[in-house]
Design a protein around this motif. Structure first.
Motif, PDB file in Angstrom:
ATOM      1  N   ARG A 132       0.830  -1.201   0.000  1.00 13.10           N
ATOM      2  CA  ARG A 132       0.000   0.000   0.000  1.00 13.10           C
ATOM      3  C   ARG A 132       0.869   1.257   0.000  1.00 13.10           C
ATOM      4  N   ALA A 133       0.239   2.419  -0.257  1.00 14.49           N
ATOM      5  CA  ALA A 133       0.982   3.685  -0.241  1.00 14.49           C
ATOM      6  C   ALA A 133       0.806   4.345   1.123  1.00 14.49           C
ATOM      7  N   TRP A 134       1.774   5.174   1.512  1.00 16.59           N
ATOM      8  CA  TRP A 134       1.633   5.942   2.753  1.00 16.59           C
ATOM      9  C   TRP A 134       1.529   7.416   2.369  1.00 16.59           C
ATOM     10  N   VAL A 135       0.386   8.022   2.699  1.00 12.50           N
ATOM     11  CA  VAL A 135       0.134   9.415   2.329  1.00 12.50           C
ATOM     12  C   VAL A 135       1.095  10.324   3.101  1.00 12.50           C
ATOM     13  N   SER A 136       1.888  11.134   2.360  1.00 15.80           N
ATOM     14  CA  SER A 136       2.988  11.865   3.013  1.00 15.80           C
ATOM     15  C   SER A 136       3.072  13.319   2.567  1.00 15.80           C
ATOM     16  N   PRO A 137       2.055  14.144   2.878  1.00 12.78           N
ATOM     17  CA  PRO A 137       2.100  15.550   2.464  1.00 12.78           C
ATOM     18  C   PRO A 137       3.226  16.321   3.178  1.00 12.78           C
ATOM     19  N   ALA A 180      -3.587   3.315  20.920  1.00 13.47           N
ATOM     20  CA  ALA A 180      -3.542   1.875  21.196  1.00 13.47           C
ATOM     21  C   ALA A 180      -2.968   1.170  19.968  1.00 13.47           C
ATOM     22  N   ILE A 181      -2.387  -0.021  20.199  1.00 13.46           N
ATOM     23  CA  ILE A 181      -1.769  -0.748  19.089  1.00 13.46           C
ATOM     24  C   ILE A 181      -2.729  -1.804  18.551  1.00 13.46           C
ATOM     25  N   LYS A 182      -2.929  -1.785  17.253  1.00 15.88           N
ATOM     26  CA  LYS A 182      -3.690  -2.855  16.607  1.00 15.88           C
ATOM     27  C   LYS A 182      -2.679  -3.797  15.975  1.00 15.88           C
ATOM     28  N   TRP A 183      -2.790  -5.086  16.324  1.00 16.20           N
ATOM     29  CA  TRP A 183      -1.798  -6.053  15.831  1.00 16.20           C
ATOM     30  C   TRP A 183      -1.702  -6.020  14.326  1.00 16.20           C
ATOM     31  N   PRO A 184      -0.525  -6.102  13.703  1.00 14.20           N
ATOM     32  CA  PRO A 184       0.741  -6.231  14.412  1.00 14.20           C
ATOM     33  C   PRO A 184       1.353  -4.888  14.790  1.00 14.20           C
ATOM     34  N   ASN A 185       1.118  -3.853  13.959  1.00  5.04           N
ATOM     35  CA  ASN A 185       1.875  -2.631  14.233  1.00  5.04           C
ATOM     36  C   ASN A 185       1.199  -1.358  13.768  1.00  5.04           C
ATOM     37  N   ASP A 186      -0.125  -1.362  13.724  1.00  9.08           N
ATOM     38  CA  ASP A 186      -0.818  -0.100  13.443  1.00  9.08           C
ATOM     39  C   ASP A 186      -1.055   0.578  14.769  1.00  9.08           C
ATOM     40  N   VAL A 187      -0.907   1.880  14.784  1.00  4.94           N
ATOM     41  CA  VAL A 187      -1.253   2.585  16.013  1.00  4.94           C
ATOM     42  C   VAL A 187      -2.486   3.437  15.715  1.00  4.94           C
ATOM     43  N   GLN A 188      -3.452   3.327  16.612  1.00  4.88           N
ATOM     44  CA  GLN A 188      -4.741   3.971  16.372  1.00  4.88           C
ATOM     45  C   GLN A 188      -5.120   4.916  17.514  1.00  4.88           C
ATOM     46  N   ILE A 189      -5.965   5.893  17.156  1.00  6.35           N
ATOM     47  CA  ILE A 189      -6.625   6.719  18.186  1.00  6.35           C
ATOM     48  C   ILE A 189      -8.117   6.559  17.921  1.00  6.35           C
ATOM     49  N   SER A 190      -8.873   6.178  18.931  1.00  5.87           N
ATOM     50  CA  SER A 190     -10.311   5.923  18.795  1.00  5.87           C
ATOM     51  C   SER A 190     -10.635   5.079  17.556  1.00  5.87           C
ATOM     52  N   GLY A 191      -9.861   4.025  17.336  1.00  7.73           N
ATOM     53  CA  GLY A 191     -10.139   3.100  16.240  1.00  7.73           C
ATOM     54  C   GLY A 191      -9.711   3.591  14.866  1.00  7.73           C
ATOM     55  N   ARG A 192      -9.102   4.775  14.782  1.00  8.27           N
ATOM     56  CA  ARG A 192      -8.629   5.273  13.477  1.00  8.27           C
ATOM     57  C   ARG A 192      -7.113   5.260  13.435  1.00  8.27           C
ATOM     58  N   LYS A 193      -6.598   4.908  12.268  1.00 11.03           N
ATOM     59  CA  LYS A 193      -5.135   4.743  12.174  1.00 11.03           C
ATOM     60  C   LYS A 193      -4.427   6.099  12.193  1.00 11.03           C
ATOM     61  N   VAL A 223      -8.186  16.606   7.591  1.00  6.88           N
ATOM     62  CA  VAL A 223      -8.998  15.645   6.827  1.00  6.88           C
ATOM     63  C   VAL A 223      -8.723  15.762   5.330  1.00  6.88           C
ATOM     64  N   GLU A 224      -8.607  17.008   4.833  1.00 11.59           N
ATOM     65  CA  GLU A 224      -8.460  17.179   3.369  1.00 11.59           C
ATOM     66  C   GLU A 224      -7.137  16.627   2.840  1.00 11.59           C
ATOM     67  N   HIS A 225      -6.185  16.351   3.718  1.00 10.19           N
ATOM     68  CA  HIS A 225      -4.926  15.773   3.248  1.00 10.19           C
ATOM     69  C   HIS A 225      -5.048  14.269   2.970  1.00 10.19           C
ATOM     70  N   PHE A 226      -6.072  13.648   3.495  1.00  9.41           N
ATOM     71  CA  PHE A 226      -6.270  12.215   3.242  1.00  9.41           C
ATOM     72  C   PHE A 226      -7.095  12.030   1.974  1.00  9.41           C
ATOM     73  N   PRO A 227      -6.802  10.997   1.164  1.00 12.67           N
ATOM     74  CA  PRO A 227      -7.686  10.719   0.037  1.00 12.67           C
ATOM     75  C   PRO A 227      -9.055  10.294   0.575  1.00 12.67           C
ATOM     76  N   GLU A 228     -10.054  10.521  -0.226  1.00 14.32           N
ATOM     77  CA  GLU A 228     -11.448  10.237   0.145  1.00 14.32           C
ATOM     78  C   GLU A 228     -11.603   8.900   0.882  1.00 14.32           C
ATOM     79  N   GLU A 229     -10.967   7.852   0.332  1.00 15.89           N
ATOM     80  CA  GLU A 229     -11.208   6.494   0.848  1.00 15.89           C
ATOM     81  C   GLU A 229     -10.612   6.274   2.240  1.00 15.89           C
ATOM     82  N   LEU A 230      -9.756   7.207   2.709  1.00 17.51           N
ATOM     83  CA  LEU A 230      -9.175   7.020   4.053  1.00 17.51           C
ATOM     84  C   LEU A 230      -9.820   7.917   5.104  1.00 17.51           C
TER      85      LEU A 230
END
Ligand code: BTN
Length: 339
Positions: A132-137, A180-193, A223-230
């Motif tokens: 996958r790509a990592w959005v990096s503005p 919080a950490i979602k296995w294996p290595n995503d870090v989330q806040i309130s369920g969002r990456k 929010v506007e820095h993320f593509p629609e689908e994220l």
């Protein structure tokens, strides 16, 4: 014995002393004494810092005071805040790169040392896990890759991702985000990456040559820095807290924690990291759907095993060991009411 310092180091030292003094003035005499430089030489370095975007007030008979630091991630901003021995002490800063992991991998192949870090203000082809790509503005977030040369057999290298995840979640908490950490290595806040880790390895059968630990953290993007689908599934610390994050402070804090956890891990083994990972995890104790390259597995996330693999109890009651995959947390379990 007098130690010779470069102009860059002198500027870092001046910034360090001025930051320590906060709103108080530091006299030119005190700075020249601490640095072993003439007062004219100190003044020249202060002028050089001003041209790099630092606002430094100078008042005759009182001295210098640091008023504003540019929002950038070069050594000048980060080094005075670092508490590390190795990590980030050599910092390769880029305005734009394709991917910091790729730059770090090449540097490591050319002999870069343990602890060197590549950081960029922007990535044009930031890489995520599973292609996958990592959005990096530009200028908003943190994108870096650390070059590590641990003495480990290659099969233990994935544990380093969990070392980084623990440091990352702790540092986010330090900055007021309920991470919080979602296995294996995503870090989330309130369920969002909010952050992700991409670890890459160069090894021979018995020995790790180097490991690249690449970390992306959404700090100040909106929010506007993320593509629609994220937009429904991603967040940033600033979105979650409603406040801008000081990027250099965040980076310095994270690298300091990463080195502390790495030292502990290399000295004592994986147990302490595993225990802390479990405390910080949002995956364990949940019903999950795990997607691997070839299959899907539904069940209850019981634990991680001593190597960091996820243990999932299926409806048939069997415990499966998952080494890699994407976890979807199904509806959260309600806490059990006492009867
Ligand atoms: C993921 O969760 O999919 C991992 C994301 C990792 C992104 C970081 S940003 C810095 C480093 N350089 C890259 O190209 N990727 C990692």
């Amino acid at each position: 014995m007098a130690v010779e310092t470069t102009e860059q180091t002198q500027e870092e030292l001046i910034l360090g002393f001025l930051s320590e003094s906060g709103d108080d003035y530091t006299s030119g005499e005190a700075l020249s004494g601490k640095l072993g430089l003439s007062r004219t030489a100190v003044w020249k370095r202060v002028e050089a810092l001003r041209t790099k975007g630092y606002r430094i007030e100078a008042i005759p008979a009182r001295g210098y005071r640091l008023v504003e630091v540019p929002d950038r991630l070069t050594s000048l901003e980060v080094a005075p805040l670092l508490g590390t021995r190795d990590l980030g002490r050599t910092l390769h800063h880029h305005a734009v790169v394709g991917s910091t992991n790729e730059v770090a991998f090449r540097l490591a192949q050319d002999g870069a040392e343990h602890g060197e870090v590549v950081v960029a203000e922007q990535q044009t082809s930031g890489k995520g896990r599973r292609g996958r790509a990592w959005v990096s503005p530009p200028g908003l977030n943190l994108y870096f890759s650390a070059i590590l040369r641990p003495e480990l057999p290659p099969q233990r290298a994935p544990e380093l991702t969990l070392v980084a995840a623990v440091a990352l979640a702790e540092n986010l908490r330090e900055f007021g985000a309920d991470a919080a950490i979602k296995w294996p290595n995503d870090v989330q806040i309130s369920g969002r990456k909010v952050a992700g880790i991409l670890t890459e390895l160069s090894a021979e059968p018995e020995r790790v040559h180097f490991v690249i630990v690449g970390v992306g953290v959404n700090l100040n993007c909106q929010v506007e820095h993320f593509p629609e689908e994220l937009r429904e599934t991603a967040t940033s610390v600033s979105l979650a807290r409603g406040e801008k994050v000081h990027r250099a402070q965040f980076a310095a804090g994270l690298w300091t924690r990463m080195e502390e956890w790495l030292d502990l891990y290399l000295e004592t083994g994986f147990d302490a990291v595993r225990a802390r990972w479990k405390e910080l995890s949002s995956t364990l104790g949940q019903d999950v759907l795990v997607r691997t390259d070839r299959s899907e597995l539904r069940g209850y996330a019981v634990d991680i095993d001593p190597s960091g693999a996820l243990l999932v109890r299926t409806e048939a009651g069997q415990v499966e060991r998952v080494l890699a995959g994407d976890v979807e947390q199904l509806r959260p379990r309600q806490p059990q009411r006492p009867l």
